[in-house]
Design a protein around this motif. Structure first.
Motif: not given
Length: 228
Positions: A134-155
Protein backbone atom coordinates in the motif's frame (compact mmCIF):
# COMPACT_ATOMS: atom_id res chain seq x y z
CA UNK A 1 4.65 -7.39 -2.87
CA UNK A 2 6.70 -9.76 -4.98
CA UNK A 3 9.88 -8.37 -3.43
CA UNK A 4 8.39 -9.04 0.00
CA UNK A 5 7.78 -12.68 -0.92
CA UNK A 6 11.31 -13.09 -2.21
CA UNK A 7 12.93 -11.38 0.77
CA UNK A 8 11.31 -13.45 3.54
CA UNK A 9 13.43 -16.64 3.56
CA UNK A 10 12.28 -17.62 7.07
CA UNK A 11 8.58 -16.96 6.48
CA UNK A 12 6.60 -19.57 4.56
CA UNK A 13 4.11 -17.76 2.33
CA UNK A 14 1.39 -19.33 0.23
CA UNK A 15 -1.92 -18.26 -1.25
CA UNK A 16 -5.09 -20.37 -1.16
CA UNK A 17 -8.39 -20.05 -3.00
CA UNK A 18 -11.88 -20.61 -1.57
CA UNK A 19 -11.48 -24.38 -1.98
CA UNK A 20 -8.37 -24.35 0.20
CA UNK A 21 -6.13 -25.10 -2.79
CA UNK A 22 -2.64 -23.56 -2.87
CA UNK A 23 -2.29 -21.25 -5.87
CA UNK A 24 1.25 -20.03 -5.24
CA UNK A 25 3.98 -20.48 -2.65
CA UNK A 26 7.43 -19.14 -1.96
CA UNK A 27 10.48 -21.40 -1.80
CA UNK A 28 10.50 -21.63 1.99
CA UNK A 29 6.87 -22.75 2.07
CA UNK A 30 7.72 -25.65 -0.24
CA UNK A 31 10.73 -26.49 1.92
CA UNK A 32 8.57 -26.45 5.04
CA UNK A 33 6.06 -28.81 3.41
CA UNK A 34 8.91 -31.12 2.42
CA UNK A 35 7.98 -31.13 -1.28
CA UNK A 36 9.15 -29.47 -4.50
CA UNK A 37 7.26 -26.28 -5.31
CA UNK A 38 5.50 -27.84 -8.28
CA UNK A 39 4.02 -30.50 -5.96
CA UNK A 40 2.75 -27.90 -3.49
CA UNK A 41 0.79 -25.72 -5.93
CA UNK A 42 -2.55 -27.29 -6.80
CA UNK A 43 -2.92 -29.29 -3.57
CA UNK A 44 -5.10 -28.49 -0.58
CA UNK A 45 -3.35 -26.73 2.29
CA UNK A 46 -4.85 -29.25 4.74
CA UNK A 47 -2.96 -32.05 2.94
CA UNK A 48 0.33 -30.18 3.06
CA UNK A 49 0.16 -28.88 6.65
CA UNK A 50 -2.35 -30.96 8.59
CA UNK A 51 -3.59 -29.55 11.89
CA UNK A 52 -4.68 -33.00 13.12
CA UNK A 53 -7.38 -32.81 15.79
CA UNK A 54 -7.49 -29.01 15.38
CA UNK A 55 -8.14 -29.14 11.63
CA UNK A 56 -11.82 -28.28 12.06
CA UNK A 57 -10.84 -25.28 14.19
CA UNK A 58 -8.42 -24.15 11.49
CA UNK A 59 -11.10 -24.55 8.81
CA UNK A 60 -13.49 -22.40 10.83
CA UNK A 61 -10.80 -19.72 11.19
CA UNK A 62 -10.34 -19.63 7.40
CA UNK A 63 -14.11 -19.51 6.86
CA UNK A 64 -14.34 -16.47 9.14
CA UNK A 65 -11.54 -14.70 7.24
CA UNK A 66 -13.41 -15.34 3.98
CA UNK A 67 -16.63 -14.04 5.55
CA UNK A 68 -15.26 -10.94 7.25
CA UNK A 69 -12.44 -9.98 4.89
CA UNK A 70 -10.28 -9.24 7.94
CA UNK A 71 -6.88 -10.57 8.99
CA UNK A 72 -7.28 -13.70 11.09
CA UNK A 73 -5.89 -13.88 14.63
CA UNK A 74 -2.26 -15.05 14.84
CA UNK A 75 -1.64 -18.24 16.74
CA UNK A 76 0.52 -21.34 17.17
CA UNK A 77 -0.41 -24.64 15.49
CA UNK A 78 1.08 -28.12 15.72
CA UNK A 79 1.16 -29.44 12.14
CA UNK A 80 2.13 -32.62 10.35
CA UNK A 81 3.81 -31.73 7.05
CA UNK A 82 3.41 -33.63 3.80
CA UNK A 83 7.05 -34.61 4.26
CA UNK A 84 6.26 -36.31 7.57
CA UNK A 85 7.68 -33.81 10.06
CA UNK A 86 5.83 -32.50 13.11
CA UNK A 87 6.33 -28.76 13.58
CA UNK A 88 4.99 -25.89 15.63
CA UNK A 89 4.10 -22.96 13.37
CA UNK A 90 3.19 -19.40 14.29
CA UNK A 91 0.61 -18.55 11.66
CA UNK A 92 -1.48 -15.66 10.38
CA UNK A 93 -4.03 -15.41 7.53
CA UNK A 94 -4.30 -12.28 5.38
CA UNK A 95 -7.23 -11.78 2.97
CA UNK A 96 -6.26 -10.23 -0.36
CA UNK A 97 -8.78 -8.61 -2.69
CA UNK A 98 -8.37 -8.20 -6.44
CA UNK A 99 -10.42 -5.47 -8.01
CA UNK A 100 -12.59 -5.25 -4.92
CA UNK A 101 -13.29 -8.99 -4.89
CA UNK A 102 -11.85 -11.22 -2.15
CA UNK A 103 -10.53 -14.31 -3.93
CA UNK A 104 -7.45 -15.45 -1.99
CA UNK A 105 -6.02 -15.71 1.48
CA UNK A 106 -2.28 -15.37 2.02
CA UNK A 107 -1.04 -17.73 4.73
CA UNK A 108 2.20 -16.78 6.49
CA UNK A 109 3.92 -19.29 8.77
CA UNK A 110 7.08 -19.20 10.88
CA UNK A 111 8.61 -22.38 12.26
CA UNK A 112 8.83 -21.89 16.03
CA UNK A 113 9.36 -25.55 16.91
CA UNK A 114 12.65 -24.86 18.69
CA UNK A 115 11.64 -21.50 20.13
CA UNK A 116 8.26 -19.82 20.52
CA UNK A 117 8.62 -16.04 20.28
CA UNK A 118 4.86 -15.49 20.50
CA UNK A 119 2.34 -14.22 18.02
CA UNK A 120 3.62 -10.63 18.08
CA UNK A 121 6.31 -11.66 15.58
CA UNK A 122 3.75 -12.85 13.06
CA UNK A 123 1.56 -9.79 13.56
CA UNK A 124 4.58 -7.61 12.80
CA UNK A 125 5.36 -9.59 9.64
CA UNK A 126 1.74 -9.43 8.50
CA UNK A 127 1.57 -5.69 9.07
CA UNK A 128 4.77 -5.14 7.05
CA UNK A 129 3.43 -7.35 4.26
CA UNK A 130 0.25 -5.30 3.88
CA UNK A 131 1.86 -1.89 4.34
CA UNK A 132 4.59 -2.55 1.78
CA UNK A 133 2.09 -2.98 -1.04
CA UNK A 134 0.00 0.00 0.00
CA UNK A 135 2.77 2.47 0.87
CA UNK A 136 5.69 1.78 -1.46
CA UNK A 137 6.45 4.58 -3.91
CA UNK A 138 7.04 1.95 -6.60
CA UNK A 139 4.07 1.29 -8.87
CA UNK A 140 3.30 -2.40 -8.28
CA UNK A 141 1.02 -4.47 -10.51
CA UNK A 142 0.13 -8.11 -9.89
CA UNK A 143 -0.41 -10.01 -13.14
CA UNK A 144 -1.77 -13.42 -14.03
CA UNK A 145 -1.52 -14.56 -17.65
CA UNK A 146 -0.60 -10.98 -18.49
CA UNK A 147 -3.81 -9.54 -17.01
CA UNK A 148 -3.67 -7.03 -14.15
CA UNK A 149 -5.25 -8.49 -11.00
CA UNK A 150 -4.27 -5.82 -8.48
CA UNK A 151 -2.67 -2.39 -8.49
CA UNK A 152 -1.28 -0.45 -5.56
CA UNK A 153 -1.92 3.29 -5.02
CA UNK A 154 1.40 4.24 -6.65
CA UNK A 155 0.39 2.39 -9.83
CA UNK A 156 -3.02 4.11 -9.85
CA UNK A 157 -1.24 7.47 -9.57
CA UNK A 158 1.32 6.65 -12.28
CA UNK A 159 -1.34 5.73 -14.83
CA UNK A 160 -3.61 8.63 -13.79
CA UNK A 161 -6.60 6.35 -13.15
CA UNK A 162 -9.46 7.19 -10.83
CA UNK A 163 -9.05 3.88 -8.96
CA UNK A 164 -7.43 0.45 -9.15
CA UNK A 165 -10.67 -0.88 -10.67
CA UNK A 166 -9.81 0.98 -13.90
CA UNK A 167 -6.60 -1.04 -14.18
CA UNK A 168 -7.76 -4.48 -13.04
CA UNK A 169 -8.87 -6.83 -15.80
CA UNK A 170 -6.79 -5.09 -18.47
CA UNK A 171 -3.46 -6.22 -19.94
CA UNK A 172 -0.27 -4.39 -19.00
CA UNK A 173 0.51 -4.01 -22.72
CA UNK A 174 -2.52 -1.71 -22.98
CA UNK A 175 -0.51 0.89 -21.06
CA UNK A 176 2.87 0.39 -22.76
CA UNK A 177 4.27 1.85 -25.96
CA UNK A 178 4.48 -0.71 -28.79
CA UNK A 179 8.24 -1.36 -28.54
CA UNK A 180 8.12 -1.65 -24.75
CA UNK A 181 5.13 -4.00 -24.92
CA UNK A 182 6.98 -6.23 -27.38
CA UNK A 183 9.96 -6.60 -25.07
CA UNK A 184 7.65 -7.32 -22.14
CA UNK A 185 5.82 -10.08 -24.06
CA UNK A 186 9.15 -11.67 -24.99
CA UNK A 187 10.25 -11.78 -21.36
CA UNK A 188 6.85 -13.20 -20.37
CA UNK A 189 7.21 -16.07 -22.83
CA UNK A 190 10.66 -16.79 -21.44
CA UNK A 191 9.35 -16.38 -17.86
CA UNK A 192 12.42 -14.30 -17.14
CA UNK A 193 13.08 -11.77 -14.39
CA UNK A 194 14.81 -8.53 -15.06
CA UNK A 195 14.52 -4.80 -15.61
CA UNK A 196 14.41 -2.55 -18.65
CA UNK A 197 13.62 1.04 -19.54
CA UNK A 198 10.54 1.78 -21.62
CA UNK A 199 7.60 4.09 -22.21
CA UNK A 200 4.15 3.91 -20.64
CA UNK A 201 0.90 5.72 -21.38
CA UNK A 202 -0.82 7.71 -18.67
CA UNK A 203 -4.49 8.53 -18.92
CA UNK A 204 -5.77 10.16 -21.09
CA UNK A 205 -2.77 9.78 -23.43
CA UNK A 206 0.41 11.33 -22.04
CA UNK A 207 3.56 9.20 -22.44
CA UNK A 208 6.13 8.90 -19.63
CA UNK A 209 9.47 7.14 -19.30
CA UNK A 210 9.51 4.23 -16.85
CA UNK A 211 11.70 1.41 -15.66
CA UNK A 212 9.86 -1.90 -15.80
CA UNK A 213 11.03 -4.60 -13.37
CA UNK A 214 9.57 -8.09 -13.68
CA UNK A 215 9.50 -10.74 -10.94
CA UNK A 216 7.87 -14.16 -11.25
CA UNK A 217 5.90 -15.64 -8.34
CA UNK A 218 5.66 -19.42 -8.09
CA UNK A 219 2.21 -20.56 -9.06
CA UNK A 220 -0.04 -22.41 -11.46
CA UNK A 221 0.71 -20.78 -14.78
CA UNK A 222 2.23 -17.32 -15.07
CA UNK A 223 1.73 -15.17 -12.02
CA UNK A 224 3.85 -12.08 -12.33
CA UNK A 225 4.68 -8.97 -10.41
CA UNK A 226 5.64 -5.88 -12.39
CA UNK A 227 6.92 -2.61 -11.03
CA UNK A 228 6.76 0.20 -13.62
Amino acid sequence: MVSALESTPLVAVCSIDRDGVVRFCNAYCAELCGLPSEQVVGRKLAELLSRGERQDEHDRLLAEVWRSGRVGPAGDWIVRTAGGRELCLASVKIPVSHGGHLDQIVCMDVDVTARRPGSDTMLSVASHFEQMFARTSDAVLLLRDGVIEEANPAAVALFKCASAVRLCGRRLEDFLAAATAGRHRLRARRRGNGAARGRAWQQPGRMVLCRLRRRTVLGRGPADGDRP
